[in-house]
Design an enzyme around this catalytic site. Sequence first.
Site, PDB file in Angstrom:
ATOM      1  N   HIS A 152      44.635  30.732  38.721  1.00  0.00           N
ATOM      2  CA  HIS A 152      44.348  32.079  38.242  1.00  0.00           C
ATOM      3  C   HIS A 152      45.527  33.021  38.471  1.00  0.00           C
ATOM      4  CE1 HIS A 152      41.688  35.407  37.117  1.00  0.00           C
ATOM      5  NE2 HIS A 152      42.293  36.094  38.089  1.00  0.00           N
TER       6      HIS A 152
ATOM      7  N   HIS B 117      49.827  36.503  37.304  1.00  0.00           N
ATOM      8  CA  HIS B 117      50.575  37.503  38.049  1.00  0.00           C
ATOM      9  C   HIS B 117      51.870  36.935  38.631  1.00  0.00           C
ATOM     10  CE1 HIS B 117      47.199  40.245  37.714  1.00  0.00           C
ATOM     11  NE2 HIS B 117      46.398  39.288  38.142  1.00  0.00           N
TER      12      HIS B 117
ATOM     13  N   LYS C 293      46.436  40.491  27.397  1.00  0.00           N
ATOM     14  CA  LYS C 293      46.344  40.972  28.772  1.00  0.00           C
ATOM     15  C   LYS C 293      46.791  42.430  28.723  1.00  0.00           C
ATOM     16  CE  LYS C 293      46.139  40.483  33.389  1.00  0.00           C
ATOM     17  NZ  LYS C 293      44.983  40.007  34.165  1.00  0.00           N
TER      18      LYS C 293
END
Length: 330
Positions: A215, A230, A270
């Site tokens: 993730h 990220h 995103k």
Amino acid sequence: MWLLTLTVILSGLLWTAHADSCAGRCGSGVDSSKNCQCNSHCERFGDCCSDYDSLCNGAPSPPGSTPTDLHGIASLIWEKDVNRASSSHITVNYQGHTSTSSGGVDKATHPYFTHVNEAVLFSRPTYSHFISLLDNYDHSVDATEYLSEHQWHETDRFLDVALDTDVMRETEKFLRSKGLVSGGSSAFRSKLHSLWFELYKRSSNGKISSSGFEHVFVGETKSNSVTGFHNWIQFYLEEKRGRLDYKGYVSRSQPDLIGSQFSWHQGLLKSKGTFFVGTSPEFEMAIYTICFLMKPNDSCHIRLNGHSVSIKTYDNSNWSGKQIATAYPM
């Protein structure tokens, strides 16, 4: 008589000034005899001394000691991150400013990364073994995740090289000092494996389709959007392959933080994905691990290179034990 009175007044002023200062008190326990405090809890309770930020936030610990608070350990592992990219290794192009409500309107006609010195950076062990993990996962949270024996071996190799860095050694020492890691020499490794790599469900009735590593560092897709994602290395590689389209920046801050808007995997958006630029894989895993264990489901306030940064982490409540659901800089 007036000389005696003046002496008393001056002595009182000097005592008050000392009581209101963090000089020699950084990281010390609560002292009810003082007018203010100088440990990491004072920010939450609003009773920090006026010079707490300048003296204690990020102040170096004595040589050979273990930092006592989040600011100290964050600053220490930042200094120890010898694998962090220098300004000569990476060139970026921010281009247009956008917002989370823009709906993906493209404010950047060129890629975000103009240049990355792959020959230098990606030959470093933590980078090369980190990159080997990025293609091990199915990006869809609706797809059952399965890792082969070879892929688990790649995970083990990454942990081997990451743990062989000063960043991770200092992280382990700090977490042990806080009672968050106990047991033999393999205990910290086992904790990292459980927090980051154990596969789990993201919903109570979902499939085993995710992990903290996937993730945060790889990125996932859910319905019609991108979740997680990220990490600057994954961003660069996917942009280079033509699978990611940078739309512009939502926010910028130091030290080298961007909130970017981009589309990935056939145009899924995103609206804002935040990540450090140039930090090593071991540093990011270390600081997210520290913040997750010290401030789970909360904001973790630290200072890096003289700048205030907040890290947000969440536990996966749909799975027993502690696993990182997400972690990112704010």
